[in-house]
Write a protein that holds these residues in place. Structure first.
Motif, PDB file in Angstrom:
ATOM      1  N   SER A 188       0.833  -1.206   0.000  1.00 48.14           N
ATOM      2  CA  SER A 188       0.000   0.000   0.000  1.00 48.14           C
ATOM      3  C   SER A 188       0.865   1.253   0.000  1.00 48.14           C
ATOM      4  O   SER A 188       0.586   2.219  -0.719  1.00 48.14           O
ATOM      5  CB  SER A 188      -0.941   0.012   1.206  1.00 48.14           C
ATOM      6  OG  SER A 188      -1.905  -1.002   1.087  1.00 48.14           O
ATOM      7  N   ALA A 189       1.941   1.237   0.789  1.00 42.27           N
ATOM      8  CA  ALA A 189       2.860   2.379   0.816  1.00 42.27           C
ATOM      9  C   ALA A 189       3.535   2.537  -0.547  1.00 42.27           C
ATOM     10  O   ALA A 189       3.639   3.646  -1.070  1.00 42.27           O
ATOM     11  CB  ALA A 189       3.900   2.200   1.921  1.00 42.27           C
ATOM     12  N   ALA A 190       3.974   1.428  -1.133  1.00 49.96           N
ATOM     13  CA  ALA A 190       4.626   1.480  -2.449  1.00 49.96           C
ATOM     14  C   ALA A 190       3.671   2.016  -3.506  1.00 49.96           C
ATOM     15  O   ALA A 190       4.049   2.845  -4.344  1.00 49.96           O
ATOM     16  CB  ALA A 190       5.133   0.091  -2.840  1.00 49.96           C
ATOM     17  N   PHE A 191       2.421   1.548  -3.474  1.00 50.68           N
ATOM     18  CA  PHE A 191       1.408   2.009  -4.420  1.00 50.68           C
ATOM     19  C   PHE A 191       1.214   3.520  -4.303  1.00 50.68           C
ATOM     20  O   PHE A 191       1.273   4.248  -5.292  1.00 50.68           O
ATOM     21  CB  PHE A 191       0.085   1.278  -4.164  1.00 50.68           C
ATOM     22  CG  PHE A 191      -1.081   1.815  -4.931  1.00 50.68           C
ATOM     23  CD1 PHE A 191      -1.181   1.633  -6.301  1.00 50.68           C
ATOM     24  CD2 PHE A 191      -2.095   2.508  -4.282  1.00 50.68           C
ATOM     25  CE1 PHE A 191      -2.264   2.128  -7.013  1.00 50.68           C
ATOM     26  CE2 PHE A 191      -3.178   3.002  -4.978  1.00 50.68           C
ATOM     27  CZ  PHE A 191      -3.268   2.819  -6.352  1.00 50.68           C
ATOM     28  N   ALA A 192       1.001   4.001  -3.089  1.00 51.09           N
ATOM     29  CA  ALA A 192       0.725   5.423  -2.871  1.00 51.09           C
ATOM     30  C   ALA A 192       1.926   6.292  -3.244  1.00 51.09           C
ATOM     31  O   ALA A 192       1.778   7.299  -3.940  1.00 51.09           O
ATOM     32  CB  ALA A 192       0.323   5.663  -1.415  1.00 51.09           C
ATOM     33  N   VAL A 193       3.118   5.918  -2.801  1.00 53.50           N
ATOM     34  CA  VAL A 193       4.314   6.712  -3.092  1.00 53.50           C
ATOM     35  C   VAL A 193       4.605   6.705  -4.595  1.00 53.50           C
ATOM     36  O   VAL A 193       4.844   7.748  -5.199  1.00 53.50           O
ATOM     37  CB  VAL A 193       5.529   6.209  -2.280  1.00 53.50           C
ATOM     38  CG1 VAL A 193       6.815   6.897  -2.735  1.00 53.50           C
ATOM     39  CG2 VAL A 193       5.308   6.440  -0.788  1.00 53.50           C
TER      40      VAL A 193
ATOM     41  N   LEU B  51       4.534  10.051  -6.931  1.00 60.05           N
ATOM     42  CA  LEU B  51       5.744  10.504  -7.623  1.00 60.05           C
ATOM     43  C   LEU B  51       5.504  10.562  -9.121  1.00 60.05           C
ATOM     44  O   LEU B  51       5.858  11.538  -9.786  1.00 60.05           O
ATOM     45  CB  LEU B  51       6.923   9.584  -7.300  1.00 60.05           C
ATOM     46  CG  LEU B  51       7.425   9.608  -5.858  1.00 60.05           C
ATOM     47  CD1 LEU B  51       8.547   8.593  -5.678  1.00 60.05           C
ATOM     48  CD2 LEU B  51       7.859  10.995  -5.434  1.00 60.05           C
ATOM     49  N   PHE B  52       4.885   9.513  -9.662  1.00 59.43           N
ATOM     50  CA  PHE B  52       4.599   9.473 -11.096  1.00 59.43           C
ATOM     51  C   PHE B  52       3.640  10.592 -11.496  1.00 59.43           C
ATOM     52  O   PHE B  52       3.874  11.319 -12.460  1.00 59.43           O
ATOM     53  CB  PHE B  52       4.007   8.116 -11.481  1.00 59.43           C
ATOM     54  CG  PHE B  52       3.596   8.044 -12.922  1.00 59.43           C
ATOM     55  CD1 PHE B  52       4.535   7.843 -13.911  1.00 59.43           C
ATOM     56  CD2 PHE B  52       2.261   8.198 -13.286  1.00 59.43           C
ATOM     57  CE1 PHE B  52       4.163   7.792 -15.252  1.00 59.43           C
ATOM     58  CE2 PHE B  52       1.881   8.146 -14.612  1.00 59.43           C
ATOM     59  CZ  PHE B  52       2.830   7.945 -15.599  1.00 59.43           C
ATOM     60  N   SER B  53       2.550  10.736 -10.757  1.00 59.04           N
ATOM     61  CA  SER B  53       1.527  11.713 -11.149  1.00 59.04           C
ATOM     62  C   SER B  53       2.048  13.143 -11.082  1.00 59.04           C
ATOM     63  O   SER B  53       1.678  13.979 -11.903  1.00 59.04           O
ATOM     64  CB  SER B  53       0.248  11.552 -10.319  1.00 59.04           C
ATOM     65  OG  SER B  53       0.476  11.829  -8.963  1.00 59.04           O
ATOM     66  N   GLU B  54       2.936  13.428 -10.136  1.00 59.89           N
ATOM     67  CA  GLU B  54       3.479  14.787 -10.045  1.00 59.89           C
ATOM     68  C   GLU B  54       4.338  15.099 -11.269  1.00 59.89           C
ATOM     69  O   GLU B  54       4.248  16.185 -11.837  1.00 59.89           O
ATOM     70  CB  GLU B  54       4.293  14.953  -8.759  1.00 59.89           C
ATOM     71  CG  GLU B  54       4.647  16.392  -8.460  1.00 59.89           C
ATOM     72  CD  GLU B  54       3.474  17.232  -7.978  1.00 59.89           C
ATOM     73  OE1 GLU B  54       3.629  18.469  -7.963  1.00 59.89           O
ATOM     74  OE2 GLU B  54       2.403  16.698  -7.627  1.00 59.89           O
ATOM     75  N   VAL B  55       5.166  14.145 -11.699  1.00 61.56           N
ATOM     76  CA  VAL B  55       5.978  14.348 -12.905  1.00 61.56           C
ATOM     77  C   VAL B  55       5.066  14.519 -14.112  1.00 61.56           C
ATOM     78  O   VAL B  55       5.294  15.380 -14.966  1.00 61.56           O
ATOM     79  CB  VAL B  55       6.976  13.187 -13.114  1.00 61.56           C
ATOM     80  CG1 VAL B  55       7.675  13.302 -14.461  1.00 61.56           C
ATOM     81  CG2 VAL B  55       7.992  13.161 -11.986  1.00 61.56           C
ATOM     82  N   MET B  56       4.020  13.713 -14.169  1.00 54.94           N
ATOM     83  CA  MET B  56       3.078  13.802 -15.289  1.00 54.94           C
ATOM     84  C   MET B  56       2.371  15.163 -15.310  1.00 54.94           C
ATOM     85  O   MET B  56       2.240  15.777 -16.370  1.00 54.94           O
ATOM     86  CB  MET B  56       2.053  12.672 -15.191  1.00 54.94           C
ATOM     87  CG  MET B  56       1.195  12.527 -16.408  1.00 54.94           C
ATOM     88  SD  MET B  56       0.264  10.988 -16.291  1.00 54.94           S
ATOM     89  CE  MET B  56      -1.084  11.385 -17.370  1.00 54.94           C
ATOM     90  N   ILE B  57       1.939  15.643 -14.156  1.00 57.72           N
ATOM     91  CA  ILE B  57       1.277  16.945 -14.072  1.00 57.72           C
ATOM     92  C   ILE B  57       2.227  18.061 -14.501  1.00 57.72           C
ATOM     93  O   ILE B  57       1.861  18.947 -15.271  1.00 57.72           O
ATOM     94  CB  ILE B  57       0.754  17.206 -12.642  1.00 57.72           C
ATOM     95  CG1 ILE B  57      -0.436  16.301 -12.345  1.00 57.72           C
ATOM     96  CG2 ILE B  57       0.391  18.669 -12.440  1.00 57.72           C
ATOM     97  CD1 ILE B  57      -0.839  16.267 -10.878  1.00 57.72           C
ATOM     98  N   GLU B  58       3.461  18.020 -14.005  1.00 60.03           N
ATOM     99  CA  GLU B  58       4.432  19.069 -14.322  1.00 60.03           C
ATOM    100  C   GLU B  58       4.843  19.059 -15.799  1.00 60.03           C
ATOM    101  O   GLU B  58       5.303  20.067 -16.312  1.00 60.03           O
ATOM    102  CB  GLU B  58       5.673  18.911 -13.440  1.00 60.03           C
ATOM    103  CG  GLU B  58       5.417  19.255 -11.990  1.00 60.03           C
ATOM    104  CD  GLU B  58       6.609  18.961 -11.099  1.00 60.03           C
ATOM    105  OE1 GLU B  58       7.665  18.513 -11.596  1.00 60.03           O
ATOM    106  OE2 GLU B  58       6.471  19.175  -9.884  1.00 60.03           O
TER     107      GLU B  58
END
Length: 99
Positions: free
Chosen positions: A56-61, A65-72
């Motif tokens: 669960s921690a791995a999924f969330a982190v 991390l991925f979504s922030e790079v994608m948004i930026e």
């Protein structure tokens, strides 16, 4: 507006055969518009996402991390095939399970 700042550490413990790995840890800092640690706790608390503590921690982190790079980098062509599907996925995740 500044985001939350995090230091991420990935340390190799052993290889696929169970042998110890002698590599320096990967350490980097990132900024995220969300509180990643708070999201980890919320994911762990959700009964519909019972992956176990570590998964669960791995999924969330990983997701944050991925979504922030994608948004930026939303206009980068590498993300074009994912845009709509990822948006739908995130909306479903935020809305929770449907009965």
């Amino acid at each position: 507006m500044p985001g939350h700042r995090f230091r991420i550490t990935v340390e190799a413990l052993n290889d696929r055969k169970g042998e110890p790995v002698d590599k320096a840890p990967l350490i980097f800092e990132v900024e995220n518009h969300d509180d990643i640690l708070g999201i980890v706790e919320r994911i762990k608390a959700r009964e519909d996402l019972n992956f176990g503590e570590d998964k669960s921690a791995a999924f969330a982190v990983g997701l944050k991390l991925f979504s922030e790079v994608m948004i930026e980098n939303r206009k980068h062509p590498v993300f074009a095939p994912l845009r709509e599907a990822f948006k739908e996925f995130m909306m479903g995740l935020k809305n929770g399970p449907h009965s």
